[in-house]
Scaffold this active site. Structure first.
Site, mmCIF file in Angstrom:
data_model
loop_
_atom_site.group_PDB
_atom_site.id
_atom_site.type_symbol
_atom_site.label_atom_id
_atom_site.label_comp_id
_atom_site.label_asym_id
_atom_site.label_seq_id
_atom_site.Cartn_x
_atom_site.Cartn_y
_atom_site.Cartn_z
ATOM 1 C CB CYS A 174 -12.401 -41.116 4.824
ATOM 2 S SG CYS A 174 -13.983 -41.790 5.386
ATOM 3 N N GLY A 208 -7.425 -43.066 8.341
ATOM 4 C CA GLY A 208 -6.708 -41.971 8.990
ATOM 5 C C GLY A 208 -7.606 -41.018 9.752
ATOM 6 C CG HIS A 209 -11.199 -38.215 9.811
ATOM 7 N ND1 HIS A 209 -12.486 -38.176 10.304
ATOM 8 C CD2 HIS A 209 -10.729 -36.948 9.894
ATOM 9 C CE1 HIS A 209 -12.796 -36.931 10.647
ATOM 10 N NE2 HIS A 209 -11.737 -36.171 10.407
ATOM 11 C CG PHE A 210 -9.803 -39.289 14.127
ATOM 12 C CD1 PHE A 210 -8.769 -38.415 13.830
ATOM 13 C CD2 PHE A 210 -11.097 -38.808 14.176
ATOM 14 C CE1 PHE A 210 -9.028 -37.064 13.624
ATOM 15 C CE2 PHE A 210 -11.354 -37.465 13.959
ATOM 16 C CZ PHE A 210 -10.328 -36.589 13.683
ATOM 17 C CB VAL A 241 -15.236 -39.478 13.182
ATOM 18 C CG1 VAL A 241 -16.237 -38.344 13.013
ATOM 19 C CG2 VAL A 241 -15.215 -39.963 14.629
#
Length: 155
Positions: free
Chosen positions: A51, A54-56, A61
Site C-alpha cells: 500500500c 502509492g499511499h503516499f 501513511v
C-alpha cells in the site's frame, strides 16, 4: 471440551485461524485474549508493504480502511479463538465477513515503524452476526476507532 489458548499466538497460528494471507493478513500476533470478551493483537507496520508504493510516495501513511480491516480481523480472531477455547474449533467451516462499520474515527496517522495495537471487544452476538468495538493505538495513543459488524457465512 475446553482448550487453553496458548499466548502469544504468532503469525503461523493466526494463519490457521483466519483465511487471509499476505499482503492482506493484517494481524501479526495475539498477546491477550478473554473468551467472548476481548482480544489484543499487534500489526507491525513496515515500509515494504504494497500500500505504501502509492499511499503516499515519499510520505507513507497506512490507509484508514486497512486499519479498520485489521480491527475486523482481530475481531475474527476473538471469535475463532473463543470457539477453539470452547472445544468448537472445526477449521475451515465458517467465514466471517465485514458487513458494517459505524462511528469510524481517525485521530493520527499510522506510518512505517509503528506497532499498531488492535484492542477489540465483543459487544454483542445476534444470530450469525457479531458486533465489535475496536480501538487502534500506537505507543498507547489512540489512532483510530470504530464499531464493526461481522456476519458468519458457511464456506
Amino acid at each position: 471440551m475446553n482448550q487453553t489458548v496458548q499466548l502469544p499466538v504468532d503469525v503461523r497460528g493466526i494463519e490457521k485461524l483466519l483465511p487471509h494471507r499476505y499482503p492482506f493478513l493484517l494481524v501479526d500476533r495475539v498477546v491477550e485474549f478473554e473468551p467472548r470478551k476481548r482480544v489484543l493483537a499487534y500489526k507491525n507496520v513496515t515500509v515494504n508493504e504494497p500500500c505504501f508504493t502509492g499511499h503516499f510516495p515519499g510520505n507513507p501513511v497506512m490507509p484508514g480502511v486497512l486499519i479498520i480491516e485489521a480491527l475486523a480481523q482481530a475481531g475474527g480472531l476473538l471469535t475463532t479463538l473463543t470457539a477453539k477455547s470452547e472445544g468448537d474449533d472445526k477449521e475451515g467451516d465458517k467465514l466471517f465477513y465485514l458487513v458494517k462499520v459505524d462511528n469510524a474515527k481517525f485521530m493520527k496517522q499510522v506510518v512505517p515503524g509503528d506497532r499498531l495495537e488492535l484492542d477489540v471487544e465483543l459487544k454483542r452476538v445476534i444470530r450469525n452476526m457479531a458486533m465489535y468495538a475496536g480501538v487502534a493505538r500506537v505507543d498507547g495513543e489512540v489512532v483510530a476507532c470504530a464499531e464493526i459488524l461481522c456476519a458468519e457465512a458457511k464456506r
